[in-house]
Scaffold this motif. Structure first.
Motif, PDB file in Angstrom:
ATOM      1  N   CYS A 120       1.131  -1.533   0.057  1.00 54.65           N
ATOM      2  CA  CYS A 120       0.178   0.350   0.268  1.00 54.65           C
ATOM      3  C   CYS A 120       1.274   1.594   0.457  1.00 54.65           C
ATOM      4  O   CYS A 120       1.512   1.630   1.095  1.00 54.65           O
ATOM      5  N   ASP A 149       0.537   3.554   1.738  1.00 50.28           N
ATOM      6  CA  ASP A 149       0.449   4.369   3.211  1.00 50.28           C
ATOM      7  C   ASP A 149       1.983   4.729   3.415  1.00 50.28           C
ATOM      8  O   ASP A 149       2.693   3.599   3.344  1.00 50.28           O
ATOM      9  N   ALA A 179      -4.211   0.755  -1.280  1.00 50.20           N
ATOM     10  CA  ALA A 179      -4.554  -0.373  -0.414  1.00 50.20           C
ATOM     11  C   ALA A 179      -4.042  -1.972  -1.467  1.00 50.20           C
ATOM     12  O   ALA A 179      -4.652  -2.733  -2.117  1.00 50.20           O
ATOM     13  N   HIS A 188      -2.139  -4.204   5.194  1.00 55.26           N
ATOM     14  CA  HIS A 188      -2.191  -3.633   6.434  1.00 55.26           C
ATOM     15  C   HIS A 188      -3.366  -3.352   6.819  1.00 55.26           C
ATOM     16  O   HIS A 188      -4.354  -2.553   6.310  1.00 55.26           O
ATOM     17  N   CYS A 195      -6.196  -0.487   7.238  1.00 53.31           N
ATOM     18  CA  CYS A 195      -6.259   0.525   5.864  1.00 53.31           C
ATOM     19  C   CYS A 195      -6.888   1.354   5.522  1.00 53.31           C
ATOM     20  O   CYS A 195      -7.966   1.343   5.403  1.00 53.31           O
ATOM     21  N   GLY A 196      -6.468   2.771   4.742  1.00 53.09           N
ATOM     22  CA  GLY A 196      -7.626   3.502   4.388  1.00 53.09           C
ATOM     23  C   GLY A 196      -8.533   2.897   4.018  1.00 53.09           C
ATOM     24  O   GLY A 196      -9.590   4.042   2.936  1.00 53.09           O
TER      25      GLY A 196
HETATM   26 CO    CO Z   1      -3.543   1.373   2.845  1.00 49.39          CO
END
Ligand code: CO
Length: 208
Positions: free
Chosen positions: A39, A41, A64, A95, A98-99
């Protein structure tokens, strides 16, 4: 931008102090053993969380950790990794928290991103019964994070030239994993793909 260049200078200093020939060796080429699909992130930096130096992991990150079978960017990275770098291990790294996965579970609009999130919504649909039985929202997102990692690893196995490699005798392995921001641990989800036979019949492509 000052922080960026000052940080870089400090890193070069520290790296050379530890190993004066570090950049001489690195500039000769790369022979990474791992391909990392993670991801974007900022809290999940590939090399750092597995304690591996530059040169050891070939990396592709997106929101994602999606493996979309018509994504030219993804396919090009995987093709180069497998055909030219001769990578043997592919890791899909989801993870918890995850947003992107959380966003895909909601009905809220994130503008243009709504289109990217469709493939995660499709994973949700595949496991809807299991997911809807999880009452706690955070736990439901985290379970979809695991299932998403598994389904993206499966999508990796569906790629035509991955199957071609298998049929040519390349012992390529694809592993679904998940990382925890809460304790820093990376966990194997014990869902790996080793041959076309690990896919449902319709996805199997015979290259001979
Ligand atoms: Co994520």
């Amino acid at each position: 931008m000052k922080d960026i260049f000052e940080g870089n200078k400090a890193w070069v200093r520290e790296t050379l102090a530890k190993d004066p020939s570090f950049f001489d060796n690195l500039s000769k080429g790369q022979t990474p053993e791992y391909l990392w699909i993670g991801c974007s992130d900022s809290r999940v930096p590939a090399n750092e969380i597995v304690n591996m130096p530059p040169g050891s992991i070939f990396v592709q990150r997106n929101i994602a950790n999606q493996v979309i079978n018509s994504d030219m960017n993804l396919l090009s990275v995987v093709y180069y990794a497998v055909k030219y770098l001769k990578i043997r291990h592919i890791l899909v790294v989801g993870h918890y928290g995850c947003g992107g996965v959380a966003a895909a579970m909601s009905n809220k609009s994130y503008g243009f991103l709504d289109n990217w999130l469709v493939s995660i919504k499709n994973v949700y649909m595949k496991y809807q019964q299991e997911l809807d039985n999880i009452r706690d929202e955070e736990a439901r997102v985290d379970r979809l994070v695991e299932l998403n990692s598994i389904e993206q690893a499966r999508n990796m196995a569906k790629i035509s030239f991955i199957q071609e490699e298998w049929q040519n005798g390349n012992p390529l392995e694809i592993h679904a994993t998940v990382y925890s921001l809460k304790d820093g641990m990376l966990r194997d989800l014990e869902m790996s793909f080793y041959s076309s036979g690990d896919l449902k019949s319709v996805f199997q492509i015979n290259h001979f």
